[in-house]
Design a protein around this motif. Sequence first.
Motif, PDB file in Angstrom:
ATOM      1  N   GLN A 176     -93.961 -70.506  58.339  1.00 12.52           N
ATOM      2  CA  GLN A 176     -95.156 -70.034  57.644  1.00 12.52           C
ATOM      3  C   GLN A 176     -96.169 -71.164  57.466  1.00 12.52           C
ATOM      4  N   SER A 177     -95.684 -72.366  57.185  1.00 12.82           N
ATOM      5  CA  SER A 177     -96.582 -73.504  57.003  1.00 12.82           C
ATOM      6  C   SER A 177     -97.280 -73.871  58.307  1.00 12.82           C
ATOM      7  N   PHE A 178     -96.544 -73.846  59.402  1.00 11.75           N
ATOM      8  CA  PHE A 178     -97.173 -74.133  60.700  1.00 11.75           C
ATOM      9  C   PHE A 178     -98.244 -73.094  61.026  1.00 11.75           C
ATOM     10  N   VAL A 179     -97.965 -71.825  60.732  1.00  7.50           N
ATOM     11  CA  VAL A 179     -98.960 -70.776  60.979  1.00  7.50           C
ATOM     12  C   VAL A 179    -100.199 -71.024  60.128  1.00  7.50           C
ATOM     13  N   GLN A 180     -99.996 -71.250  58.832  1.00  6.65           N
ATOM     14  CA  GLN A 180    -101.137 -71.473  57.937  1.00  6.65           C
ATOM     15  C   GLN A 180    -101.954 -72.685  58.366  1.00  6.65           C
ATOM     16  N   ARG A 181    -101.262 -73.771  58.670  1.00  5.05           N
ATOM     17  CA  ARG A 181    -101.975 -74.993  59.061  1.00  5.05           C
ATOM     18  C   ARG A 181    -102.688 -74.785  60.395  1.00  5.05           C
ATOM     19  N   GLY A 182    -102.051 -74.070  61.312  1.00  6.62           N
ATOM     20  CA  GLY A 182    -102.687 -73.765  62.591  1.00  6.62           C
ATOM     21  C   GLY A 182    -103.955 -72.952  62.419  1.00  6.62           C
ATOM     22  N   LEU A 183    -103.918 -71.979  61.512  1.00  6.67           N
ATOM     23  CA  LEU A 183    -105.110 -71.159  61.270  1.00  6.67           C
ATOM     24  C   LEU A 183    -106.230 -71.975  60.636  1.00  6.67           C
TER      25      LEU A 183
ATOM     26  N   GLN B 229    -111.434 -74.878  61.597  1.00 12.72           N
ATOM     27  CA  GLN B 229    -112.129 -76.158  61.665  1.00 12.72           C
ATOM     28  C   GLN B 229    -112.474 -76.549  63.103  1.00 12.72           C
ATOM     29  N   ALA B 230    -112.245 -75.636  64.053  1.00 16.50           N
ATOM     30  CA  ALA B 230    -112.507 -75.870  65.483  1.00 16.50           C
ATOM     31  C   ALA B 230    -111.683 -77.040  66.030  1.00 16.50           C
ATOM     32  N   ARG B 231    -110.490 -77.220  65.490  1.00 16.66           N
ATOM     33  CA  ARG B 231    -109.555 -78.247  65.982  1.00 16.66           C
ATOM     34  C   ARG B 231    -108.481 -77.524  66.781  1.00 16.66           C
ATOM     35  N   ASP B 232    -108.890 -77.022  67.947  1.00 19.59           N
ATOM     36  CA  ASP B 232    -108.035 -76.135  68.730  1.00 19.59           C
ATOM     37  C   ASP B 232    -106.731 -76.783  69.201  1.00 19.59           C
ATOM     38  N   GLU B 233    -106.754 -78.060  69.551  1.00 14.82           N
ATOM     39  CA  GLU B 233    -105.511 -78.703  70.001  1.00 14.82           C
ATOM     40  C   GLU B 233    -104.505 -78.820  68.854  1.00 14.82           C
ATOM     41  N   ASP B 234    -104.986 -79.179  67.672  1.00 19.64           N
ATOM     42  CA  ASP B 234    -104.096 -79.233  66.506  1.00 19.64           C
ATOM     43  C   ASP B 234    -103.572 -77.832  66.181  1.00 19.64           C
ATOM     44  N   ALA B 235    -104.458 -76.836  66.279  1.00 14.25           N
ATOM     45  CA  ALA B 235    -104.050 -75.450  66.028  1.00 14.25           C
ATOM     46  C   ALA B 235    -102.981 -75.029  67.029  1.00 14.25           C
ATOM     47  N   ARG B 236    -103.213 -75.335  68.299  1.00 15.38           N
ATOM     48  CA  ARG B 236    -102.258 -74.955  69.342  1.00 15.38           C
ATOM     49  C   ARG B 236    -100.884 -75.586  69.075  1.00 15.38           C
ATOM     50  N   ARG B 237    -100.884 -76.864  68.703  1.00 11.30           N
ATOM     51  CA  ARG B 237     -99.627 -77.571  68.454  1.00 11.30           C
ATOM     52  C   ARG B 237     -98.848 -76.908  67.313  1.00 11.30           C
ATOM     53  N   ASP B 238     -99.542 -76.600  66.196  1.00 17.04           N
ATOM     54  CA  ASP B 238     -98.862 -75.963  65.062  1.00 17.04           C
ATOM     55  C   ASP B 238     -98.407 -74.548  65.394  1.00 17.04           C
ATOM     56  N   LEU B 239     -99.241 -73.792  66.084  1.00 18.58           N
ATOM     57  CA  LEU B 239     -98.873 -72.410  66.425  1.00 18.58           C
ATOM     58  C   LEU B 239     -97.723 -72.375  67.417  1.00 18.58           C
ATOM     59  N   GLU B 240     -97.662 -73.347  68.327  1.00 18.20           N
ATOM     60  CA  GLU B 240     -96.521 -73.421  69.251  1.00 18.20           C
ATOM     61  C   GLU B 240     -95.232 -73.670  68.484  1.00 18.20           C
TER      62      GLU B 240
END
Length: 188
Positions: free
Chosen positions: A121-128, A133-144
Amino acid sequence: MATANDRAVLQSIFNPSTPFGDIPGLDEEEEDVQDEVEAFPLELLDQVRELELQGVSAAESGDLNTALERFSEAIRLLPERASGYNNRAQALRLRGDVAGALRDLDAAIRLSRGRGRAACQSFVQRGLIHRLQARDEDARRDLERAARLGSAFARQQLVLLNPYSALCNQMLCEMLGRLRNPDGTGSD
């Protein structure tokens, strides 16, 4: 509601490289509960869970101040339990305190050692938050990481982050629009 066998069949269709019946995250919640019972005194754990339920209820009714009080009290009682930080992060984000939410999400991930439901849940929230914040690479890493922990929502978000998928979706929508209206006149 899908049976365990239904989920196993779907898993084998969508992830043919995994053994039949091997569904990542299926028993995760039961493992989390068992880990918590072993790690924390049961009476205190019950008290903290009740505070978190009160906090969720308050947040759902729009009372973010009460929600934050309940989550903070739960964290004060069991500061080594990830769930309280994850819940408080959600309330902080709803209040507009993104920096505070990110601090709590980082704490939840650290405390959960990147495993289990709270980490997922934390990875999902942080990814969102990263996506906003338009930090797509960080989002991708957390969502993966969340997807590997079993989050179907994270998998859907990863598809949306894929530029090729977005292009294919756009082309498919255009094609379906032409099929619905081949002469180009009228509206849907």
